[in-house]
Design a protein around this motif. Structure first.
Motif, PDB file in Angstrom:
ATOM      1  N   SER A  40     -62.554 -19.489 -32.562  1.00 57.87           N
ATOM      2  CA  SER A  40     -61.939 -20.781 -32.279  1.00 57.87           C
ATOM      3  C   SER A  40     -61.841 -20.961 -30.769  1.00 57.87           C
ATOM      4  CB  SER A  40     -60.540 -20.856 -32.896  1.00 57.87           C
ATOM      5  OG  SER A  40     -59.645 -19.995 -32.206  1.00 57.87           O
ATOM      6  N   TYR A  41     -61.856 -22.198 -30.348  1.00 54.04           N
ATOM      7  CA  TYR A  41     -61.744 -22.499 -28.923  1.00 54.04           C
ATOM      8  C   TYR A  41     -60.416 -21.992 -28.371  1.00 54.04           C
ATOM      9  CZ  TYR A  41     -61.365 -25.209 -24.608  1.00 54.04           C
ATOM     10  OH  TYR A  41     -61.195 -25.580 -23.295  1.00 54.04           O
ATOM     11  N   ASP A  42     -59.345 -22.157 -29.132  1.00 58.43           N
ATOM     12  CA  ASP A  42     -58.020 -21.712 -28.686  1.00 58.43           C
ATOM     13  C   ASP A  42     -57.970 -20.204 -28.490  1.00 58.43           C
ATOM     14  OD1 ASP A  42     -57.120 -24.311 -28.714  1.00 58.43           O
ATOM     15  OD2 ASP A  42     -56.182 -24.175 -30.694  1.00 58.43           O
TER      16      ASP A  42
ATOM     17  N   MET B  34     -59.702 -19.432 -25.266  1.00 53.84           N
ATOM     18  CA  MET B  34     -58.860 -19.899 -24.166  1.00 53.84           C
ATOM     19  C   MET B  34     -57.806 -18.847 -23.842  1.00 53.84           C
ATOM     20  SD  MET B  34     -58.948 -23.113 -22.719  1.00 53.84           S
ATOM     21  CE  MET B  34     -57.283 -23.805 -22.732  1.00 53.84           C
TER      22      MET B  34
ATOM     23  N   ARG C 229     -69.262 -19.933 -20.709  1.00 54.03           N
ATOM     24  CA  ARG C 229     -68.802 -21.308 -20.899  1.00 54.03           C
ATOM     25  C   ARG C 229     -69.854 -22.251 -20.330  1.00 54.03           C
ATOM     26  NH1 ARG C 229     -63.490 -23.760 -17.763  1.00 54.03           N
ATOM     27  NH2 ARG C 229     -62.912 -25.380 -19.275  1.00 54.03           N
TER      28      ARG C 229
ATOM     29  N   THR D   2     -68.434 -20.230 -30.524  1.00 49.53           N
ATOM     30  CA  THR D   2     -67.653 -21.308 -31.123  1.00 49.53           C
ATOM     31  C   THR D   2     -68.590 -22.165 -31.975  1.00 49.53           C
ATOM     32  OG1 THR D   2     -68.074 -22.688 -29.177  1.00 49.53           O
ATOM     33  CG2 THR D   2     -66.000 -21.457 -29.233  1.00 49.53           C
TER      34      THR D   2
ATOM     35  N   SER E 287     -67.206 -27.597 -31.558  1.00 50.54           N
ATOM     36  CA  SER E 287     -66.005 -27.235 -30.816  1.00 50.54           C
ATOM     37  C   SER E 287     -65.837 -28.104 -29.572  1.00 50.54           C
ATOM     38  CB  SER E 287     -66.085 -25.756 -30.414  1.00 50.54           C
ATOM     39  OG  SER E 287     -65.032 -25.395 -29.558  1.00 50.54           O
ATOM     40  N   HIS E 288     -64.620 -28.048 -29.012  1.00 55.32           N
ATOM     41  CA  HIS E 288     -64.323 -28.799 -27.791  1.00 55.32           C
ATOM     42  C   HIS E 288     -65.284 -28.437 -26.674  1.00 55.32           C
ATOM     43  CE1 HIS E 288     -62.033 -30.822 -24.688  1.00 55.32           C
ATOM     44  NE2 HIS E 288     -61.886 -29.692 -24.024  1.00 55.32           N
ATOM     45  N   GLU E 289     -65.644 -27.147 -26.575  1.00 51.76           N
ATOM     46  CA  GLU E 289     -66.628 -26.694 -25.598  1.00 51.76           C
ATOM     47  C   GLU E 289     -67.553 -25.678 -26.269  1.00 51.76           C
ATOM     48  OE1 GLU E 289     -65.602 -25.577 -21.621  1.00 51.76           O
ATOM     49  OE2 GLU E 289     -63.700 -26.674 -21.708  1.00 51.76           O
TER      50      GLU E 289
ATOM     51  N   LEU F 174     -69.108 -22.187 -26.309  1.00 48.57           N
ATOM     52  CA  LEU F 174     -68.783 -20.877 -25.762  1.00 48.57           C
ATOM     53  C   LEU F 174     -69.533 -19.789 -26.524  1.00 48.57           C
ATOM     54  CD1 LEU F 174     -64.899 -21.358 -25.573  1.00 48.57           C
ATOM     55  CD2 LEU F 174     -66.524 -21.642 -23.698  1.00 48.57           C
TER      56      LEU F 174
END
Length: 404
Positions: A68-70, A73, A108, A142, A146-148, A150
């Protein structure tokens, strides 16, 4: 008058009908384009999965873990700049620590567009198929939604070969000649594996920045964003040239034909870097020597190898190391031929590097392995290559590398 009104009413009705039909057709076209855009970015991960089920099928189809992106992060402290490991053409790499305690490298990607999604999907698909001790391991990624974008790799602690040759760690002078020869052998071994799998894989971005070193200074070849699966029995793939200035095969650049010999050319540049500790491109050098490949060919042809080699490797009293360097220079010279057909396959280059290593070991046991050249004072191995390393080396072409 009544008839006129009736016709007018009919005309209004027909116009309204056409308008409704046009709106319906426009809506269908919009829906089609939207579905096509959504499916385009997902086709690179799996040819069989539909875009509507991509999130759940990618990991299972390619046996790749989806992070997951979170989670990533948190692993990188929100991509804190203090955790940056490197900065390349496609993204920044951060050091991270997963919940299970593993230390990882998280790439990233710079921006989210069609080209980046394609490279992302390409690297995931290729690395999920490969297993070799000298290739970096991909732990997961990801979702493409996903938001980005990775990618999560094994952490390789000792940086890149470029760092040690002419980068941030060059002053440490860690890479001795035996280590450099071993780096060459392990990199060639990884490329030979890529070229031998079914279907073959052309890396297309072989360079010292993409050769990582682990805690024992063993090689981990990385960055497969530009790599291509090569059709079986095909002589080449027609594609627009991509790669890094200084490493791109000039024949590929001129003819738009990618072959396994394109990787061989790039590896030839890597061999010269290992010998010289110089950068592939350096605009501070004189014009004819900006490209290291051109500089190497000229120095070798003019018997000026000593001017090319890193002075800290070229000791007059160390004849064994000087001969090893000379023989590696011969291999590099053959790899850098502008005509791809004149370059050896990477498997032959690997065998040549191993022969250099094995003959040197034998030389420590038997003095008669070496023969003295009375004219030059140089030492040569009696039987190694059809090309004499002390004779005149002639390139098949003196055309400069115009790939940039």
């Amino acid at each position: 008058m009544l008839i006129t009104l009736q016709f007018s009413h009919t005309g209004v009705s027909v116009s309204a009908g056409f308008l409704a039909l046009a709106c319906a057709v426009g809506f269908l076209i919009w829906q089609y384009k939207k579905r096509k855009m959504n499916s385009t970015s997902s086709k690179f991960l799996t040819r069989n999965a539909s875009s509507s089920h991509m999130n759940t099928e990618v990991g299972a189809h390619l046996q790749i873990h989806l992070f997951s992106y979170d989670e990533l992060m948190a692993a990188t402290d929100c991509f804190d700049t203090s955790r940056e490991l490197g900065d390349g053409g496609f993204g920044t790499v951060y050091k991270g620590k997963l919940r299970d305690g593993r230390t990882v490298a998280v790439k990233r990607l710079y921006e989210r567009n069609y080209k980046r999604v394609e490279q992302f999907m390409n690297e995931v698909e290729i690395l999920s198929l490969l297993h070799h001790q000298n290739l970096v391991s991909l732990y997961g990624c990801t979702s493409h939604r996903s938001h980005e974008l990775l990618l999560v790799y094994e952490f390789v602690p000792n940086g890149t070969v470029a760092d040690h040759l002419h980068g941030s760690r060059a002053s440490e002078r860690i890479l001795t000649w035996p280590m450099r020869l071993n780096i060459a052998i392990e990199t060639a071994d990884a490329l030979a594996y890529l070229h031998a799998v079914d279907p073959p894989i052309i890396h297309r971005d072989v360079k010292t920045n993409n050769i990582l070193l682990d805690s024992s200074f063993h090689v981990k070849v990385a960055d497969f964003g530009l790599s291509r699966l090569f059709p079986v029995n095909a002589t080449h793939v027609s594609t627009a040239p991509q790669g890094t200035p200084g490493y791109v095969d000039p024949e590929y650049h001129q003819c738009f034909q990618l072959t396994d010999k394109s990787d061989v050319y790039s590896f030839g540049v890597v061999l010269v870097e290992l010998i010289s500790s110089k950068q592939a491109i350096d605009i501070t050098r004189q014009r004819s020597e900006i490209h290291l490949a051109n500089m190497a060919i000229t120095k070798i042809q003019n018997h000026e190898l000593e001017d090319l080699v890193d002075p800290e490797l070229w000791y007059p009293s160390d004849e064994v190391t000087k001969m090893m360097i000379t023989m590696m220079a011969e291999l590099a010279f053959r790899c850098l031929q502008s005509d791809g057909d004149m370059r050896p396959p990477i498997k032959e280059v690997l065998e040549g590097l191993k022969a250099i290593e094995s003959k040197i070991y034998k030389s420590e046991e038997k003095n008669d392995v070496w023969t003295q050249d009375d004219a030059t004072g140089a030492r040569n191995i009696a039987v190694f290559s059809p090309d004499c390393v002390t004779g005149k080396w002639v390139s098949q072409s003196t055309t400069p590398n115009t790939s940039q």
